[in-house]
Design a protein around this motif. Structure first.
Motif, PDB file in Angstrom:
ATOM      1  N   PRO A 181       1.484  11.902   8.159  1.00 10.88           N
ATOM      2  CA  PRO A 181       1.616  12.508   9.493  1.00 10.88           C
ATOM      3  C   PRO A 181       2.232  11.586  10.532  1.00 10.88           C
ATOM      4  CG  PRO A 181      -0.527  13.021   8.548  1.00 10.88           C
ATOM      5  CD  PRO A 181       0.111  12.026   7.636  1.00 10.88           C
ATOM      6  N   LEU A 182       1.901  10.296  10.487  1.00  9.73           N
ATOM      7  CA  LEU A 182       2.399   9.374  11.510  1.00  9.73           C
ATOM      8  C   LEU A 182       3.734   8.733  11.130  1.00  9.73           C
ATOM      9  CD1 LEU A 182      -0.882   7.625  12.669  1.00  9.73           C
ATOM     10  CD2 LEU A 182       0.314   9.566  13.674  1.00  9.73           C
ATOM     11  N   TYR A 183       4.352   9.217  10.054  1.00  9.83           N
ATOM     12  CA  TYR A 183       5.684   8.752   9.664  1.00  9.83           C
ATOM     13  C   TYR A 183       6.630   9.932   9.451  1.00  9.83           C
ATOM     14  CZ  TYR A 183       3.864   4.024   8.908  1.00  9.83           C
ATOM     15  OH  TYR A 183       3.293   2.781   9.078  1.00  9.83           O
ATOM     16  N   TYR A 184       6.213  11.132   9.839  1.00  7.09           N
ATOM     17  CA  TYR A 184       7.060  12.305   9.637  1.00  7.09           C
ATOM     18  C   TYR A 184       8.240  12.330  10.605  1.00  7.09           C
ATOM     19  CZ  TYR A 184       8.643  17.122  10.057  1.00  7.09           C
ATOM     20  OH  TYR A 184       9.433  18.241  10.136  1.00  7.09           O
ATOM     21  N   SER A 185       8.007  11.997  11.856  1.00  8.86           N
ATOM     22  CA  SER A 185       9.044  12.089  12.884  1.00  8.86           C
ATOM     23  C   SER A 185       9.768  10.759  13.072  1.00  8.86           C
ATOM     24  CB  SER A 185       8.437  12.551  14.210  1.00  8.86           C
ATOM     25  OG  SER A 185       7.922  13.864  14.098  1.00  8.86           O
ATOM     26  N   GLN A 186      10.743  10.763  13.961  1.00  4.15           N
ATOM     27  CA  GLN A 186      11.563   9.566  14.172  1.00  4.15           C
ATOM     28  C   GLN A 186      10.969   8.605  15.193  1.00  4.15           C
ATOM     29  OE1 GLN A 186      15.634  10.522  15.099  1.00  4.15           O
ATOM     30  NE2 GLN A 186      16.192  10.877  12.965  1.00  4.15           N
ATOM     31  N   ASN A 199       0.821  -1.198   0.000  1.00  4.63           N
ATOM     32  CA  ASN A 199       0.000   0.000   0.000  1.00  4.63           C
ATOM     33  C   ASN A 199       0.860   1.255   0.000  1.00  4.63           C
ATOM     34  OD1 ASN A 199      -2.989  -0.879   0.423  1.00  4.63           O
ATOM     35  ND2 ASN A 199      -1.832  -2.117   1.895  1.00  4.63           N
ATOM     36  N   ALA A 200       0.665   2.096  -1.024  1.00  2.43           N
ATOM     37  CA  ALA A 200       1.382   3.372  -1.058  1.00  2.43           C
ATOM     38  C   ALA A 200       0.814   4.331  -0.030  1.00  2.43           C
ATOM     39  CB  ALA A 200       1.293   3.977  -2.464  1.00  2.43           C
ATOM     40  N   GLN A 201      -0.490   4.244   0.235  1.00  4.68           N
ATOM     41  CA  GLN A 201      -1.126   5.097   1.228  1.00  4.68           C
ATOM     42  C   GLN A 201      -1.050   4.426   2.591  1.00  4.68           C
ATOM     43  OE1 GLN A 201      -5.216   6.011   0.351  1.00  4.68           O
ATOM     44  NE2 GLN A 201      -5.485   7.323   2.135  1.00  4.68           N
ATOM     45  N   LYS A 202      -0.557   5.152   3.585  1.00 10.86           N
ATOM     46  CA  LYS A 202      -0.388   4.601   4.924  1.00 10.86           C
ATOM     47  C   LYS A 202      -1.737   4.463   5.636  1.00 10.86           C
ATOM     48  CE  LYS A 202       4.125   4.594   4.617  1.00 10.86           C
ATOM     49  NZ  LYS A 202       4.890   3.333   4.489  1.00 10.86           N
ATOM     50  N   PHE A 203      -1.794   3.489   6.523  1.00 10.12           N
ATOM     51  CA  PHE A 203      -2.990   3.262   7.328  1.00 10.12           C
ATOM     52  C   PHE A 203      -3.175   4.395   8.332  1.00 10.12           C
ATOM     53  CE2 PHE A 203      -4.524   1.366  11.412  1.00 10.12           C
ATOM     54  CZ  PHE A 203      -5.856   1.246  11.044  1.00 10.12           C
ATOM     55  N   ASN A 204      -4.409   4.879   8.442  1.00 12.25           N
ATOM     56  CA  ASN A 204      -4.734   5.933   9.400  1.00 12.25           C
ATOM     57  C   ASN A 204      -5.540   5.336  10.544  1.00 12.25           C
ATOM     58  OD1 ASN A 204      -5.441   8.205  10.823  1.00 12.25           O
ATOM     59  ND2 ASN A 204      -6.550   9.201   9.151  1.00 12.25           N
ATOM     60  N   GLU A 219       2.286   0.235  21.403  1.00 10.22           N
ATOM     61  CA  GLU A 219       3.155   0.089  20.236  1.00 10.22           C
ATOM     62  C   GLU A 219       4.119   1.273  20.136  1.00 10.22           C
ATOM     63  OE1 GLU A 219       2.715  -1.176  15.514  1.00 10.22           O
ATOM     64  OE2 GLU A 219       0.947  -0.767  16.737  1.00 10.22           O
ATOM     65  N   TYR A 220       5.335   0.979  19.688  1.00  8.63           N
ATOM     66  CA  TYR A 220       6.388   1.988  19.551  1.00  8.63           C
ATOM     67  C   TYR A 220       6.953   1.915  18.140  1.00  8.63           C
ATOM     68  CZ  TYR A 220      11.139   3.916  19.811  1.00  8.63           C
ATOM     69  OH  TYR A 220      12.303   4.600  19.562  1.00  8.63           O
ATOM     70  N   LEU A 221       7.268   3.085  17.566  1.00  9.87           N
ATOM     71  CA  LEU A 221       7.857   3.143  16.226  1.00  9.87           C
ATOM     72  C   LEU A 221       9.143   3.958  16.252  1.00  9.87           C
ATOM     73  CD1 LEU A 221       7.694   2.751  13.066  1.00  9.87           C
ATOM     74  CD2 LEU A 221       6.596   5.003  13.030  1.00  9.87           C
ATOM     75  N   TYR A 222      10.190   3.378  15.670  1.00  9.98           N
ATOM     76  CA  TYR A 222      11.407   4.133  15.373  1.00  9.98           C
ATOM     77  C   TYR A 222      11.521   4.236  13.858  1.00  9.98           C
ATOM     78  CZ  TYR A 222      16.174   5.568  14.630  1.00  9.98           C
ATOM     79  OH  TYR A 222      17.291   6.247  14.202  1.00  9.98           O
ATOM     80  N   ASN A 223      11.632   5.447  13.352  1.00 13.33           N
ATOM     81  CA  ASN A 223      11.599   5.707  11.916  1.00 13.33           C
ATOM     82  C   ASN A 223      12.834   6.510  11.525  1.00 13.33           C
ATOM     83  OD1 ASN A 223      10.801   6.211   9.248  1.00 13.33           O
ATOM     84  ND2 ASN A 223       9.601   8.012   9.853  1.00 13.33           N
ATOM     85  N   ASP A 224      13.828   5.849  10.970  1.00 15.72           N
ATOM     86  CA  ASP A 224      15.073   6.519  10.599  1.00 15.72           C
ATOM     87  C   ASP A 224      14.883   7.445   9.400  1.00 15.72           C
ATOM     88  OD1 ASP A 224      17.788   6.992  11.112  1.00 15.72           O
ATOM     89  OD2 ASP A 224      18.405   5.628   9.519  1.00 15.72           O
ATOM     90  N   LEU A 225      13.768   7.317   8.694  1.00 16.49           N
ATOM     91  CA  LEU A 225      13.491   8.199   7.565  1.00 16.49           C
ATOM     92  C   LEU A 225      12.884   9.524   8.008  1.00 16.49           C
ATOM     93  CD1 LEU A 225      13.523   5.227   6.285  1.00 16.49           C
ATOM     94  CD2 LEU A 225      12.112   6.207   4.483  1.00 16.49           C
ATOM     95  N   GLY A 226      12.551   9.649   9.294  1.00 19.04           N
ATOM     96  CA  GLY A 226      11.854  10.826   9.776  1.00 19.04           C
ATOM     97  C   GLY A 226      12.776  11.870  10.375  1.00 19.04           C
ATOM     98  N   TYR A 227      12.155  12.911  10.943  1.00 18.17           N
ATOM     99  CA  TYR A 227      12.865  14.052  11.523  1.00 18.17           C
ATOM    100  C   TYR A 227      12.800  13.973  13.052  1.00 18.17           C
ATOM    101  CZ  TYR A 227      12.398  15.958   6.787  1.00 18.17           C
ATOM    102  OH  TYR A 227      12.459  16.146   5.428  1.00 18.17           O
TER     103      TYR A 227
END
Length: 369
Positions: A316-321, A133-138, A285-293
């Motif tokens: 919005p939910l993948y913008y930050s780290q 899915n290109a569109q993220k789940f909201n 649930e916890y997310l670490y996103n190296d692509l974010g800010y």
């Protein structure tokens, strides 16, 4: 398709003794009252939205199945009839949610051709390994409004070993052969959990490798998703975005295509039943996103550029780290045990922001009948 064409195509199935055609659907209606503290209640704005969801499910042969589903979302005023909304289903102006054909080859390969909703990964809020899915789940939407994905999927199960192998040709937004995307996935099922390895490759796009698991550990269900992304083409910005002394300062784009950047989500689900009809569910649930800010200083700039062609996408939910979420649900309230209360808290650990959503749900129509 016109109504007459649908009847001509599937009508003969209605007379089959085994009734191989199923036609159905749902209708959703929501009304909102928008009230401002600077206006009176009589000046508040009323908004109505209706959703028609209709499907045709035809078992054409013992091993051939056809499925069609279309969803129409329409905002209307008090003068419009829900019947007119239903008839607009056949106008051809609305996107198709599902349109696929399933069949078997040599009784060992299971093929799906067409558009269908699908999801990879075990995450409840974040799904880094969902490469389809290109569109993220909201998670804040009460109903997932994402449409299906156009693909050719071949599944090869090895039942005696609990293994499912998938090969997927993704054709969404592909105008040329070189735009097609290839995905592979291997799922391993055991008595205590499910494990999977995924790979996605596409011309002029990132290479993605993923691993996810879901397994029971005592009273909880553990979830873990990890994706590693290489050659990412999404723009990443550094610098400042401001307007001072008559000068506009904008950030610069950083090339990170040579890096291997991880996205990891992990958490658990705990459920318990008590007093016969009551059920409690807790999710963390916890997310670490190296692509974010690691801050929100470039949030406005990222949103503006997502509206420009080739300016990148914004989720919005993948913008930050770093993010964390806690969800709690209790069901079984009310005289008919049809009332549920759900609270979802999502925190952005990178900038300290967050959102809280509370949902009270009840089947009101039962009390009215």
């Amino acid at each position: 398709l016109p109504i007459c064409s649908i009847v001509d195509l599937f009508g003969q199935k209605l007379n089959d003794a085994d009734n191989r055609l199923d036609i159905g659907g749902q209708y959703y209606h929501s009304s909102f009252l928008l009230y401002s503290e600077h206006s009176s209640i009589g000046e508040s704005r009323i908004s109505h939205t209706g959703v028609v969801d209709i499907y045709f499910d035809a078992q054409l042969e013992d091993d051939v199945r056809f499925f069609y589903q279309q969803k129409v979302v329409h905002s209307f005023d008090a003068g419009e009839s829900p019947i007119l909304l239903f008839l607009s289903q056949f106008s051809g102006d609305s996107p198709v949610d599902q349109l696929w054909l399933k069949f078997k080859v040599k009784n060992k390969y299971f093929v799906t051709l067409g558009k269908q909703p699908t999801k990879w990964g075990s995450g409840l809020v974040w799904q880094p390994t969902d490469f389809l899915n290109a569109q993220k789940f909201n998670p804040l939407e009460l109903i997932d409004q994402r449409l299906g994905v156009s693909l050719l999927k071949v599944e090869y199960p090895i039942s005696n070993r609990g293994i499912n192998l998938y090969s997927v040709l993704q054709v969404n937004d592909a105008n040329q052969v070189q735009d097609l995307g290839w995905l592979w996935r291997a799922e391993f099922l055991t008595e205590v959990g499910e494990y999977a390895i995924s790979l996605a490759a596409k011309n002029n796009d990132a290479l993605k490798v993923g691993f996810d698991l879901s397994r029971g550990l005592g009273p909880v269900d553990l979830r873990f998703d990890m994706a590693v992304i290489h050659d990412d083409h999404q723009p990443f910005y550094e610098g400042e975005f401001n307007f001072a002394d008559g000068l506009l300062q904008t950030p610069t784009v950083v090339d990170r295509r040579d890096e291997w950047m991880p996205q990891v989500s992990t958490g658990f689900l705990y459920s318990r039943s008590f007093k016969e009809d009551y059920h409690y569910i807790l999710t963390v649930e916890y997310l670490y996103n190296d692509l974010g800010y690691d801050n929100s200083e470039l949030l406005s700039w990222s949103i503006i550029n997502s509206l420009i062609p080739n300016g990148g996408s914004f989720s919005p939910l993948y913008y930050s780290q770093e993010y964390v979420t806690i969800g709690s649900m209790i069901t079984g309230f009310g005289a008919d045990n049809d009332v549920s209360v759900n609270v979802l808290v999502i925190g952005n650990l990178s900038d300290g922001s967050g959102v809280v959503q509370g949902v009270y749900s009840a089947e009101v129509h039962e009390a009215l009948l």
